[in-house]
Design an enzyme around this catalytic site. Sequence first.
Site, PDB file in Angstrom:
ATOM      1  N   GLU A  37      85.759  48.241  79.054  1.00 44.98           N
ATOM      2  CA  GLU A  37      85.048  48.621  80.301  1.00 44.98           C
ATOM      3  C   GLU A  37      85.506  48.358  81.769  1.00 44.98           C
ATOM      4  OE1 GLU A  37      80.662  48.686  79.820  1.00 44.98           O
ATOM      5  OE2 GLU A  37      80.889  49.846  77.897  1.00 44.98           O
TER       6      GLU A  37
ATOM      7  N   SER B   3      73.160  42.858  75.300  1.00 43.52           N
ATOM      8  CA  SER B   3      71.960  43.350  76.005  1.00 43.52           C
ATOM      9  C   SER B   3      70.735  42.156  76.136  1.00 43.52           C
ATOM     10  CB  SER B   3      71.851  44.967  75.807  1.00 43.52           C
ATOM     11  OG  SER B   3      70.573  45.347  76.612  1.00 43.52           O
TER      12      SER B   3
ATOM     13  N   LYS C  35      71.889  46.160  70.750  1.00 46.60           N
ATOM     14  CA  LYS C  35      73.318  46.885  71.432  1.00 46.60           C
ATOM     15  C   LYS C  35      74.479  45.535  71.088  1.00 46.60           C
ATOM     16  CE  LYS C  35      72.886  49.867  74.712  1.00 46.60           C
ATOM     17  NZ  LYS C  35      73.937  50.411  75.544  1.00 46.60           N
TER      18      LYS C  35
ATOM     19  N   HIS D  60      91.259  68.522  75.438  1.00 46.29           N
ATOM     20  CA  HIS D  60      90.592  68.537  75.455  1.00 46.29           C
ATOM     21  C   HIS D  60      88.603  67.228  75.418  1.00 46.29           C
ATOM     22  CE1 HIS D  60      92.121  71.991  77.924  1.00 46.29           C
ATOM     23  NE2 HIS D  60      92.412  72.380  77.008  1.00 46.29           N
TER      24      HIS D  60
END
Length: 459
Positions: A290, A277, A283, A156
Amino acid sequence: MAQLWGGRFTKETDKLVYNFNASISFDQKFYKEDINGSMAHVKMLGKVGILTEQEVEAILKTLQEILEEVESGKLEITDEYEDIHSFVEANLIDRLGDTGKKLHTGRSRNDQVALDMRLYTRNQVQEMDAELKKLLETILSIMKENTDTIMPGFTHLQKAQPITLAHHMGAYFEMFKRDRLRLHDIYERMNYCPLGSGALAGTTYPLDRDYTAELLGFYGPTLNSMDGVSDRDYLIEFLSALSTVMMHLSRFSEEVIIWNSNEYQFVEIDDAYSTGSSIMPQKKNPDIAELVRGKTGRVYGALMSILTTMKGIPLAYNKDMQEDKELSFDAMDTAKGCVALFNGMLATMRFNKDRMEKSASHGFTNATDAADYLVKHGVPFRDAHGIVGQIVLYCIDKGIAIDDMSLEELKAISPVFEEDIYDAISMETCVNTRCTIGAPSKASMEKVIAVCESYLAEN
Ligand code: ARG
């Protein structure tokens, strides 16, 4: 517009119809398979006496020239041809005249395209297998180096019990190994040659189908000509296997994304495999992971598309089947690219072992082991569970781990605890007493690693 079938028509094809019908823009991808298939067909026509030796030689030589010229860029595949089959045949006829016109004896574009697609897919199955093998090698090397690297195992997405990085990686080894086994299965089932099926009902020529099958590296010819021209099961199986590969990669990507987050910092993705970024200078994003996760949907889409295309097609060939190509090619390129990129990212990723171990030891991952300790000293498990529950509550309140409690504090909750509790719930004990096969202890992992090594050596 170069067409092979003008004879019975009195009008030119409408330009829009021509474009709608044409497949050259995508089936040019298998020009090599088309030419190799034609070469095998011609050799066979020579063997059974339908073409003379000189004809066979002339056609083979010219097909070879066409192949080389396409490869060198001298001969361009243009949309002036309807499909790759027309392109090759028209070029052959341009160069050889009447002899070239004999190439298509005893063959239909239906068995030709069935062959080309099968040859192309067969090659893709092998390329995918090779990429997966490289990924397994990377995973195995991480396993070998990290049988002592403790990290939390999750259920979980909550810290559950301590495991090792080797154990976590080993789970992916099993998944990608099964993916390879699936590819091997598919190869075994698909490796039969549809050439010689004709349009649908075989041909009246005495074709030697065993010979063409052998020349093209198949186990033998397909046994029903209607099925031969209209079977795309192998493609569905392959896209299904690729979808499963992508599902595994996507889960792995998701973990890399979580591990790479500021909160976890279990891993650092190499600069070469991350992106920045445009606005936020701090970043460093896990874009590769992704994108792999994102592209998974695209591969599933190709599987759904071909399943849907095939479901309503009466026997034998129907033009719907031309739709088997674009999305399948895209899925094959996508999945293969994803495995290769993911492998590069994984091989260069740094594991922050201290963070992982700290996270394991500060997340009550040894609570089960504390309960087991009580059970070993005669406390019924349900009571032990309740006692350790109280301990956890106490620790949360104080902001400490179970290991940080003094023996007095522990004894105040249960007098059964003795000094040896600390050893019983150390991360090392928790991991290394889980020593059944498949469990994370160093001893079991070493056995599994040996199995993985011999699997890769043999496959
Ligand atoms: N371009 C077609 C395909 O991809 C080739 C087969 C054409 N056969 C036919 N009878 N129109 O399926």
